[in-house]
Structure formats: structure tokens, C-alpha cells
Scaffold this motif. Structure first.
Motif, PDB file in Angstrom:
ATOM      1  N   MET A  58       0.841  -1.168   0.000  1.00 32.53           N
ATOM      2  CA  MET A  58       0.000   0.000   0.000  1.00 32.53           C
ATOM      3  C   MET A  58       0.892   1.239   0.000  1.00 32.53           C
ATOM      4  O   MET A  58       1.863   1.316   0.726  1.00 32.53           O
ATOM      5  N   VAL A  59       0.519   2.206  -0.817  1.00 35.28           N
ATOM      6  CA  VAL A  59       1.244   3.468  -0.892  1.00 35.28           C
ATOM      7  C   VAL A  59       0.280   4.583  -0.488  1.00 35.28           C
ATOM      8  O   VAL A  59      -0.821   4.681  -1.018  1.00 35.28           O
ATOM      9  N   ILE A  60       0.694   5.400   0.481  1.00 36.72           N
ATOM     10  CA  ILE A  60      -0.101   6.543   0.918  1.00 36.72           C
ATOM     11  C   ILE A  60       0.623   7.807   0.483  1.00 36.72           C
ATOM     12  O   ILE A  60       1.797   7.988   0.787  1.00 36.72           O
ATOM     13  N   THR A  61      -0.071   8.673  -0.242  1.00 41.15           N
ATOM     14  CA  THR A  61       0.510   9.918  -0.722  1.00 41.15           C
ATOM     15  C   THR A  61      -0.290  11.082  -0.148  1.00 41.15           C
ATOM     16  O   THR A  61      -1.493  11.176  -0.376  1.00 41.15           O
ATOM     17  N   PHE A  62       0.369  11.960   0.606  1.00 37.22           N
ATOM     18  CA  PHE A  62      -0.297  13.150   1.117  1.00 37.22           C
ATOM     19  C   PHE A  62      -0.536  14.106  -0.039  1.00 37.22           C
ATOM     20  O   PHE A  62       0.338  14.324  -0.872  1.00 37.22           O
ATOM     21  N   LYS A  63      -1.720  14.699  -0.081  1.00 39.53           N
ATOM     22  CA  LYS A  63      -2.065  15.619  -1.158  1.00 39.53           C
ATOM     23  C   LYS A  63      -2.181  17.067  -0.662  1.00 39.53           C
ATOM     24  O   LYS A  63      -1.634  17.963  -1.265  1.00 39.53           O
ATOM     25  N   LYS A  64      -2.913  17.279   0.434  1.00 38.74           N
ATOM     26  CA  LYS A  64      -3.181  18.641   0.888  1.00 38.74           C
ATOM     27  C   LYS A  64      -3.426  18.644   2.395  1.00 38.74           C
ATOM     28  O   LYS A  64      -3.987  17.701   2.934  1.00 38.74           O
ATOM     29  N   MET A  65      -3.004  19.711   3.064  1.00 36.40           N
ATOM     30  CA  MET A  65      -3.257  19.867   4.485  1.00 36.40           C
ATOM     31  C   MET A  65      -3.589  21.333   4.767  1.00 36.40           C
ATOM     32  O   MET A  65      -2.951  22.232   4.224  1.00 36.40           O
ATOM     33  N   SER A  66      -4.593  21.562   5.619  1.00 36.35           N
ATOM     34  CA  SER A  66      -4.980  22.909   6.033  1.00 36.35           C
ATOM     35  C   SER A  66      -5.004  22.966   7.555  1.00 36.35           C
ATOM     36  O   SER A  66      -5.531  22.063   8.199  1.00 36.35           O
ATOM     37  N   LEU A  67      -4.436  24.027   8.114  1.00 34.84           N
ATOM     38  CA  LEU A  67      -4.392  24.230   9.566  1.00 34.84           C
ATOM     39  C   LEU A  67      -5.023  25.570   9.912  1.00 34.84           C
ATOM     40  O   LEU A  67      -4.901  26.523   9.150  1.00 34.84           O
ATOM     41  N   GLU A 126      -4.119  31.704  23.814  1.00 31.07           N
ATOM     42  CA  GLU A 126      -5.419  31.828  23.162  1.00 31.07           C
ATOM     43  C   GLU A 126      -6.308  30.676  23.620  1.00 31.07           C
ATOM     44  O   GLU A 126      -6.533  29.712  22.906  1.00 31.07           O
ATOM     45  N   ASP A 127      -6.855  30.807  24.818  1.00 32.39           N
ATOM     46  CA  ASP A 127      -7.635  29.734  25.421  1.00 32.39           C
ATOM     47  C   ASP A 127      -8.925  29.426  24.674  1.00 32.39           C
ATOM     48  O   ASP A 127      -9.405  28.303  24.702  1.00 32.39           O
ATOM     49  N   ASP A 128      -9.507  30.417  24.009  1.00 28.90           N
ATOM     50  CA  ASP A 128     -10.777  30.210  23.310  1.00 28.90           C
ATOM     51  C   ASP A 128     -10.607  29.838  21.843  1.00 28.90           C
ATOM     52  O   ASP A 128     -11.592  29.643  21.137  1.00 28.90           O
ATOM     53  N   ALA A 129      -9.389  29.747  21.355  1.00 32.34           N
ATOM     54  CA  ALA A 129      -9.151  29.450  19.943  1.00 32.34           C
ATOM     55  C   ALA A 129      -9.586  28.025  19.609  1.00 32.34           C
ATOM     56  O   ALA A 129      -9.340  27.097  20.362  1.00 32.34           O
ATOM     57  N   GLU A 130     -10.258  27.874  18.475  1.00 34.98           N
ATOM     58  CA  GLU A 130     -10.628  26.547  17.988  1.00 34.98           C
ATOM     59  C   GLU A 130      -9.564  26.105  16.990  1.00 34.98           C
ATOM     60  O   GLU A 130      -9.279  26.810  16.028  1.00 34.98           O
ATOM     61  N   THR A 131      -8.976  24.953  17.241  1.00 39.77           N
ATOM     62  CA  THR A 131      -7.968  24.407  16.345  1.00 39.77           C
ATOM     63  C   THR A 131      -8.660  23.537  15.305  1.00 39.77           C
ATOM     64  O   THR A 131      -9.482  22.698  15.651  1.00 39.77           O
ATOM     65  N   LYS A 132      -8.338  23.751  14.026  1.00 38.59           N
ATOM     66  CA  LYS A 132      -8.892  22.944  12.949  1.00 38.59           C
ATOM     67  C   LYS A 132      -7.746  22.425  12.094  1.00 38.59           C
ATOM     68  O   LYS A 132      -6.793  23.144  11.816  1.00 38.59           O
ATOM     69  N   LEU A 133      -7.865  21.183  11.679  1.00 34.39           N
ATOM     70  CA  LEU A 133      -6.855  20.570  10.835  1.00 34.39           C
ATOM     71  C   LEU A 133      -7.551  19.610   9.891  1.00 34.39           C
ATOM     72  O   LEU A 133      -8.385  18.818  10.314  1.00 34.39           O
ATOM     73  N   SER A 134      -7.251  19.696   8.610  1.00 36.50           N
ATOM     74  CA  SER A 134      -7.786  18.727   7.666  1.00 36.50           C
ATOM     75  C   SER A 134      -6.683  18.367   6.677  1.00 36.50           C
ATOM     76  O   SER A 134      -5.778  19.142   6.419  1.00 36.50           O
ATOM     77  N   TYR A 135      -6.755  17.151   6.158  1.00 30.19           N
ATOM     78  CA  TYR A 135      -5.812  16.750   5.133  1.00 30.19           C
ATOM     79  C   TYR A 135      -6.464  15.712   4.237  1.00 30.19           C
ATOM     80  O   TYR A 135      -7.444  15.074   4.595  1.00 30.19           O
ATOM     81  N   SER A 136      -5.939  15.579   3.036  1.00 32.60           N
ATOM     82  CA  SER A 136      -6.395  14.529   2.137  1.00 32.60           C
ATOM     83  C   SER A 136      -5.173  13.761   1.654  1.00 32.60           C
ATOM     84  O   SER A 136      -4.078  14.300   1.554  1.00 32.60           O
ATOM     85  N   CYS A 137      -5.370  12.494   1.409  1.00 35.81           N
ATOM     86  CA  CYS A 137      -4.295  11.644   0.926  1.00 35.81           C
ATOM     87  C   CYS A 137      -4.855  10.642  -0.078  1.00 35.81           C
ATOM     88  O   CYS A 137      -6.061  10.426  -0.157  1.00 35.81           O
ATOM     89  N   LYS A 138      -3.966  10.044  -0.835  1.00 38.88           N
ATOM     90  CA  LYS A 138      -4.341   9.045  -1.830  1.00 38.88           C
ATOM     91  C   LYS A 138      -3.782   7.699  -1.394  1.00 38.88           C
ATOM     92  O   LYS A 138      -2.610   7.593  -1.051  1.00 38.88           O
TER      93      LYS A 138
END
Length: 110
Positions: free
Chosen positions: A1-10, A65-77
Motif C-alpha cells: 500500500m502506498v499513501i501519498t499526502f495531497k493537501k493539508m490545512s491548519l 489563546e484559550d478560546d481558539a478553535e484548532t482545525k486541521l484537515s488533510y487529504s491523501c491518496k
């Protein structure tokens, strides 16, 4: 199996207010000391395992920044099937949620 990262947003992850990375065959990450290069690896392991690269518990929100919401998303193949995985992880105060979504996609569209 080969996993390729495509995109990440923070958003609000450690010292990154916002960051979007499009990964290529080779992705060169460079910058001055303290710019957040290591945070990119931490973001991936936090999304998948809830830890930093070394396996330690990670608090991803920016300092002071105690009230900050952390968001992270990524896509891979994944090369064994014709689909890609999209993951989204959010943290607000002490509540963390992670969602993984599998999308069908033709490999030729990558």
C-alpha cells in the motif's frame, strides 16, 4: 500500500494562525528557527493519534489563546483503492472531535 499526502490545512495550530500546504512528489519545507516547520509533522500525528511526532500528548492551540478553535484537515491518496481519505479534527477548549470521510475518486483525476 502506498499513501501519498495531497493537501493539508491548519487553523490555530501551535504557531500557525492559518496554513495550507499542497504536497508534491517532493515537498521542501524551509524557514527560520521557530517558524513552525516541525509543527507540520506534529499536525499529521495529532490528527491521526492525538500526539506529537515523539508520541507525547500534544496541546495544539496557540499559547495564550484559550478560546481558539484548532482545525486541521488533510487529504491523501491510497494506491490500493480508488478513493481518498479526508480527515478533519477540531479542538475547542477540552472537547476534541475527529471525522474521517472516504470519497470515491478516479486515480486519473489526481
Amino acid at each position: 500500500m502506498v499513501i501519498t499526502f495531497k493537501k493539508m490545512s491548519l487553523a490555530n495550530f501551535k504557531n500557525h494562525a492559518t496554513l495550507e500546504i499542497e504536497f508534491g512528489d517532493i515537498t521542501n519545507i524551509q524557514g527560520r528557527n521557530g517558524a513552525g516547520k516541525s509543527s507540520i509533522g506534529d499536525a499529521i500525528t495529532w490528527l491521526l493519534y492525538g500526539t506529537d511526532i515523539m508520541g507525547n500528548k500534544l496541546e495544539p492551540k496557540p499559547i495564550g489563546e484559550d478560546d481558539a478553535e484548532t482545525k486541521l484537515s488533510y487529504s491523501c491518496k491510497l494506491m490500493i483503492n480508488k478513493f481518498f481519505l479526508v480527515a478533519l479534527k477540531r479542538k475547542r477548549q477540552s472537547i476534541t472531535s475527529t471525522k474521517f470521510r472516504r470519497k470515491q475518486r478516479s486515480l486519473t483525476s489526481w
